[in-house]
Write a protein that holds these residues in place. Structure first.
Motif, PDB file in Angstrom:
ATOM      1  N   GLY A  34       0.791  -1.221   0.000  1.00 34.31           N
ATOM      2  CA  GLY A  34       0.000   0.000   0.000  1.00 34.31           C
ATOM      3  C   GLY A  34       0.821   1.267   0.000  1.00 34.31           C
ATOM      4  N   LEU A  35       2.101   1.173  -0.372  1.00 30.50           N
ATOM      5  CA  LEU A  35       2.962   2.356  -0.386  1.00 30.50           C
ATOM      6  C   LEU A  35       3.108   2.946  -1.783  1.00 30.50           C
ATOM      7  CD1 LEU A  35       5.850   1.415   2.092  1.00 30.50           C
ATOM      8  CD2 LEU A  35       3.879   2.902   2.491  1.00 30.50           C
ATOM      9  N   ALA A  36       3.447   2.105  -2.754  1.00 31.92           N
ATOM     10  CA  ALA A  36       3.700   2.601  -4.106  1.00 31.92           C
ATOM     11  C   ALA A  36       2.404   3.067  -4.764  1.00 31.92           C
ATOM     12  CB  ALA A  36       4.355   1.513  -4.952  1.00 31.92           C
ATOM     13  N   VAL A  37       2.433   4.286  -5.283  1.00 30.75           N
ATOM     14  CA  VAL A  37       1.322   4.848  -6.065  1.00 30.75           C
ATOM     15  C   VAL A  37       1.931   5.266  -7.391  1.00 30.75           C
ATOM     16  CG1 VAL A  37      -0.492   6.602  -6.137  1.00 30.75           C
ATOM     17  CG2 VAL A  37       0.255   5.676  -3.932  1.00 30.75           C
ATOM     18  N   GLN A  38       1.550   4.576  -8.474  1.00 31.93           N
ATOM     19  CA  GLN A  38       2.318   4.706  -9.716  1.00 31.93           C
ATOM     20  C   GLN A  38       1.420   4.760 -10.943  1.00 31.93           C
ATOM     21  OE1 GLN A  38       4.589   1.078  -9.315  1.00 31.93           O
ATOM     22  NE2 GLN A  38       6.318   2.101  -8.318  1.00 31.93           N
ATOM     23  N   GLY A  39       1.956   5.384 -11.968  1.00 28.50           N
ATOM     24  CA  GLY A  39       1.319   5.355 -13.281  1.00 28.50           C
ATOM     25  C   GLY A  39       0.507   6.597 -13.588  1.00 28.50           C
ATOM     26  N   PRO A  40       0.119   6.749 -14.847  1.00 28.19           N
ATOM     27  CA  PRO A  40      -0.708   7.892 -15.240  1.00 28.19           C
ATOM     28  C   PRO A  40      -2.105   7.789 -14.637  1.00 28.19           C
ATOM     29  CG  PRO A  40      -0.527   6.328 -17.049  1.00 28.19           C
ATOM     30  CD  PRO A  40       0.409   5.858 -15.986  1.00 28.19           C
ATOM     31  N   VAL A  41      -2.658   8.930 -14.266  1.00 19.81           N
ATOM     32  CA  VAL A  41      -4.024   8.983 -13.732  1.00 19.81           C
ATOM     33  C   VAL A  41      -4.996   8.959 -14.913  1.00 19.81           C
ATOM     34  CG1 VAL A  41      -5.659  10.361 -12.390  1.00 19.81           C
ATOM     35  CG2 VAL A  41      -3.238  10.247 -11.701  1.00 19.81           C
ATOM     36  N   SER A  42      -5.999   8.101 -14.814  1.00 19.43           N
ATOM     37  CA  SER A  42      -6.979   8.022 -15.903  1.00 19.43           C
ATOM     38  C   SER A  42      -7.749   9.337 -16.007  1.00 19.43           C
ATOM     39  CB  SER A  42      -7.942   6.861 -15.675  1.00 19.43           C
ATOM     40  OG  SER A  42      -8.601   6.966 -14.426  1.00 19.43           O
ATOM     41  N   THR A  43      -8.129   9.676 -17.214  1.00 17.65           N
ATOM     42  CA  THR A  43      -8.781  10.959 -17.483  1.00 17.65           C
ATOM     43  C   THR A  43     -10.192  10.990 -16.909  1.00 17.65           C
ATOM     44  OG1 THR A  43      -7.502  11.147 -19.527  1.00 17.65           O
ATOM     45  CG2 THR A  43      -9.453  12.564 -19.308  1.00 17.65           C
ATOM     46  N   PRO A  44     -10.537  12.003 -16.107  1.00 17.02           N
ATOM     47  CA  PRO A  44     -11.906  12.108 -15.583  1.00 17.02           C
ATOM     48  C   PRO A  44     -12.924  12.147 -16.726  1.00 17.02           C
ATOM     49  CG  PRO A  44     -10.449  13.666 -14.479  1.00 17.02           C
ATOM     50  CD  PRO A  44      -9.669  13.092 -15.623  1.00 17.02           C
ATOM     51  N   GLY A  45     -14.054  11.501 -16.497  1.00 12.46           N
ATOM     52  CA  GLY A  45     -15.096  11.469 -17.507  1.00 12.46           C
ATOM     53  C   GLY A  45     -14.997  10.280 -18.443  1.00 12.46           C
ATOM     54  N   ARG A  46     -13.960   9.462 -18.285  1.00  6.32           N
ATOM     55  CA  ARG A  46     -13.787   8.293 -19.149  1.00  6.32           C
ATOM     56  C   ARG A  46     -14.013   6.990 -18.375  1.00  6.32           C
ATOM     57  NH1 ARG A  46      -8.899   7.871 -22.908  1.00  6.32           N
ATOM     58  NH2 ARG A  46     -10.456   6.543 -23.937  1.00  6.32           N
ATOM     59  N   GLU A  47     -14.866   7.065 -17.366  1.00 12.98           N
ATOM     60  CA  GLU A  47     -15.127   5.898 -16.542  1.00 12.98           C
ATOM     61  C   GLU A  47     -15.836   4.804 -17.347  1.00 12.98           C
ATOM     62  OE1 GLU A  47     -14.374   9.346 -14.112  1.00 12.98           O
ATOM     63  OE2 GLU A  47     -15.901   9.018 -15.648  1.00 12.98           O
ATOM     64  N   ASP A  48     -15.420   3.568 -17.109  1.00  9.98           N
ATOM     65  CA  ASP A  48     -16.079   2.406 -17.706  1.00  9.98           C
ATOM     66  C   ASP A  48     -15.760   1.202 -16.840  1.00  9.98           C
ATOM     67  OD1 ASP A  48     -13.479   1.693 -18.340  1.00  9.98           O
ATOM     68  OD2 ASP A  48     -13.733   1.853 -20.514  1.00  9.98           O
ATOM     69  N   TYR A  49     -15.956   0.003 -17.374  1.00  8.77           N
ATOM     70  CA  TYR A  49     -15.836  -1.206 -16.548  1.00  8.77           C
ATOM     71  C   TYR A  49     -14.405  -1.477 -16.082  1.00  8.77           C
ATOM     72  CZ  TYR A  49     -17.342  -5.772 -14.834  1.00  8.77           C
ATOM     73  OH  TYR A  49     -17.642  -6.855 -14.037  1.00  8.77           O
ATOM     74  N   THR A  50     -13.404  -0.939 -16.764  1.00 13.32           N
ATOM     75  CA  THR A  50     -12.020  -1.098 -16.319  1.00 13.32           C
ATOM     76  C   THR A  50     -11.437   0.223 -15.813  1.00 13.32           C
ATOM     77  OG1 THR A  50     -11.244  -0.786 -18.598  1.00 13.32           O
ATOM     78  CG2 THR A  50     -11.553  -3.062 -17.831  1.00 13.32           C
ATOM     79  N   ASN A  51     -12.305   1.169 -15.552  1.00 10.57           N
ATOM     80  CA  ASN A  51     -11.867   2.480 -15.071  1.00 10.57           C
ATOM     81  C   ASN A  51     -12.973   3.055 -14.203  1.00 10.57           C
ATOM     82  OD1 ASN A  51     -10.397   4.890 -14.768  1.00 10.57           O
ATOM     83  ND2 ASN A  51     -11.402   5.811 -16.549  1.00 10.57           N
ATOM     84  N   ALA A  52     -13.075   2.538 -12.984  1.00 10.39           N
ATOM     85  CA  ALA A  52     -14.177   2.920 -12.102  1.00 10.39           C
ATOM     86  C   ALA A  52     -14.115   4.380 -11.694  1.00 10.39           C
ATOM     87  CB  ALA A  52     -14.164   2.043 -10.852  1.00 10.39           C
ATOM     88  N   HIS A  53     -12.911   4.943 -11.650  1.00 10.52           N
ATOM     89  CA  HIS A  53     -12.714   6.247 -11.044  1.00 10.52           C
ATOM     90  C   HIS A  53     -11.436   6.842 -11.633  1.00 10.52           C
ATOM     91  CE1 HIS A  53     -13.913   8.894  -7.732  1.00 10.52           C
ATOM     92  NE2 HIS A  53     -12.652   9.018  -7.368  1.00 10.52           N
ATOM     93  N   SER A  54     -11.278   8.142 -11.545  1.00 12.97           N
ATOM     94  CA  SER A  54     -10.044   8.770 -11.997  1.00 12.97           C
ATOM     95  C   SER A  54      -8.949   8.483 -10.976  1.00 12.97           C
ATOM     96  CB  SER A  54     -10.235  10.279 -12.165  1.00 12.97           C
ATOM     97  OG  SER A  54      -9.024  10.884 -12.580  1.00 12.97           O
ATOM     98  N   GLU A  55      -8.063   7.538 -11.333  1.00 10.48           N
ATOM     99  CA  GLU A  55      -7.006   7.106 -10.421  1.00 10.48           C
ATOM    100  C   GLU A  55      -5.848   6.556 -11.251  1.00 10.48           C
ATOM    101  OE1 GLU A  55      -7.838   2.976  -8.642  1.00 10.48           O
ATOM    102  OE2 GLU A  55      -9.858   3.784  -8.940  1.00 10.48           O
TER     103      GLU A  55
END
Length: 413
Positions: A180-201
Motif C-alpha cells: 500500500g505504499l507505491a502509487v504509480q502510473g498515469p491517472v486516468s482521465t476524468p469522464g472516461r469511466e467504464d468497466y475497467t476504469n471505475a474512477h479517476s485514479e
C-alpha cells in the motif's frame, strides 16, 4: 560448525516473520459479528444478506466467507439469514475468462448465484429486482492492486445500486497484494469511466478495496450506507507474500504475486494483437507475436535500463484457446524477469513495452487498443509521437501528486 550455527541463528533473528494478518472476515468472526449485529439493529432485528464473493473469499482456516456467515454468523446474529449470492468476472469459482457466465446454484449452500458478468453494461450492474428484499450486501473480494481490476468497478456499481434501493454495503477488507505504499502510473482521465476504469485514479493506486470504496462513495457522492470491516496486522509496506495469507488465484491468469506485479504494467497490451496471457503460459510475464523478433525486442528493452527488470528473448506457442491471440501459432517475444520488485514502477514498465513495440513494429502493432486500459489519451499520443517514456513518466507526476493528496483522506491503515 559452531560458526555456521551462529550465522544461521543470526539470519533467523534478522529475517522478519510473516505478519499475522487477519482479513475482514477473520476480524468479523473475532468480534463476534458485532458489525452485523449493528446492521441488524438498524433493520428491526432482521438482516437478509447477499454475499458477493469469489474463491479468495475465505478466512485464515480456508473456510468460505459464505459458509462462515451461514453458520457462526447466523448463530451469533438472531434474525440474520444469507439468502443470495452474487459473482463477478470469472464467476464465483474463478475458473473462466468467458463473458457468458450463467446464473447457477452454489452446491454447498444451495443458494442461487446471480452472475454480474454479462456482455452488456446492464448485465454488469445489480438491478433493483436483484436487490429486492435485501437489507445488506456483504462484499468480500480481493483487489489486484491495479485500477483496471474489474472488482473495483463492480464494488462501485453495488454502492450505487444499494444507495438507490436502501440496501447497506458491508466490505470485508483485504490487503492490497502489491502493498500500500507505491502509487504509480498515469491517472486516468476524468469522464472516461467504464468497466475497467471505475474512477479517476492511477494504474497502481496503492489502496485496499475498503479504502477505494470509501473514496468512491465520498468523491462520487454516492451516499451508500457503507461499513468497512478493516484488516488487522497489515502494514502498507507488506506485499501479499509477507502477510502469511494463502495465495488463491483471483482469476485464471493471475497465478502468483510475481504475475500480479507485472500485471500492473504489461496488462496494457491486453486486447492488442500481442499475446500476453493464456493457459499453460506465464500470463503477463511473457508477451509475443509472429511479427516480433525476440532478440531485437529484448535488446532494445534491456538497453532502456528499466529499474528492477531484465528481458529474456523467448519463442513459444500460446495455448490453443480462442480467447488469446495467435493461439496454436509459434511466436517470438520476451519474458519479463523481475529482479527487484521494490524498485519496479510497473505502469512505467508497461509504457516502455508499448513504446518499444510502436517504435520497432509500428506498422503492425495495434497501439490504439492500448487506450482500452490506459484511459489517458495524452499519454498515448506522446507514445505515438515518439516521446521518450521516461519523459512521459516524469510528465504524469503532477497529476499523481494531486491524486496522492486526495487519496490520503481515505486511507484506513
Amino acid at each position: 560448525m559452531r560458526r555456521l550455527l551462529v550465522l544461521l541463528l543470526a539470519l533467523l533473528v534478522a529475517t522478519p516473520a510473516a505478519a499475522q494478518v487477519r482479513t475482514g472476515i477473520d476480524v468479523l468472526q473475532q468480534n463476534g459479528f458485532a458489525q452485523l449485529r449493528a446492521v441488524a439493529a438498524r433493520h428491526g432485528g432482521k438482516l437478509k444478506l447477499a454475499v458477493l464473493a469469489n474463491p479468495i473469499s475465505v478466512n485464515r482456516e480456508g473456510r468460505r466467507t459464505i459458509d462462515v456467515l451461514r453458520t457462526e454468523g447466523q448463530a451469533a446474529v438472531p434474525g440474520m439469514a444469507v439468502v443470495k449470492l452474487f459473482s463477478g468476472e470469472h464467476g464465483i469459482n474463478a475458473l473462466t475468462d468467458d463473458m457468458d457466465i450463467d446464473d447457477k446454484v452454489d452446491a454447498a449452500s444451495g443458494l442461487a448465484i446471480t452472475s454480474l458478468y454479462g456482455r452488456t453494461d446492464a448485465e454488469k450492474r445489480p438491478s433493483a429486482a436483484q436487490l429486492a428484499g435485501l437489507d445488506a450486501v456483504v462484499i468480500d473480494l480481493q483487489d489486484a492492486g491495479v485500477r483496471y481490476w474489474t472488482f473495483q468497478t463492480l464494488t462501485k456499481y453495488f454502492l450505487q445500486a444499494c444507495a438507490a434501493n436502501g440496501v447497506e454495503v458491508i466490505i470485508l477488507d483485504r490487503p492490497n497484494p502489491l502493498g500500500g505504499l507505491a502509487v504509480q502510473g498515469p491517472v486516468s482521465t476524468p469522464g472516461r469511466e467504464d468497466y475497467t476504469n471505475a474512477h479517476s485514479e492511477p494504474m497502481r493506486p496503492g489502496m485496499t478495496m475498503g479504502e477505494l470504496a470509501t473514496m468512491f462513495n465520498a468523491e462520487d457522492r454516492i451516499g451508500a450506507k457503507l461499513t468497512v470491516v478493516r484488516t488487522t496486522g497489515w502494514k502498507r509496506a507488506d506485499w501479499y507474500d509477507q502477510t502469511g495469507l494463502l495465495w488463491i488465484n483471483p482469476s485464471p491468469n493471475l497465478r502468483s504475486i510475481t504475475q500480479a506485479t507485472a500485471y500492473a504494467g504489461t496488462a496494457l497490451l491486453e486486447g492488442t494483437n500481442v499475446n500476453i496471457k493464456g493457459p499453460g503460459e506465464a500470463p503477463f510475464l511473457r508477451f509475443g507475436a509472429p511479427w516480433i523478433k525476440g532478440t531485437e525486442l529484448a535488446a532494445y528493452l534491456n538497453a532502456r535500463g528499466i529499474a528492477g527488470v531484465r528481458f529474456l528473448p523467448v519463442t513459444y506457442v500460446p495455448a490453443n484457446d480462442k480467447l488469446y491471440p495467435f493461439a496454436g501459432q509459434r511466436v517470438q517475444g520476451v519474458e519479463v524477469l523481475l529482479l527487484d520488485r521494490d524498485r519496479i514502477d510497473a505502469p512505467a514498465l508497461g509504457v516502455e513495452a508499448v513504446a518499444a513495440l510502436w517504435k520497432l513494429y509500428g506498422a503492425t502493432f495495434q497501439i490504439e487498443k492500448v487506450d482500452r486500459l490506459l484511459r489517458n489519451r495524452a499519454v498515448l499520443d506522446q507514445i505515438k509521437a515518439g516521446v521518450d517514456p521516461k519523459r512521459i513518466a516524469a510528465g504524469w507526476q503532477a497529476d499523481l501528486n494531486r491524486f496522492k493528496a486526495r487519496r490520503a483522506r481515505y486511507l484506513l491503515y
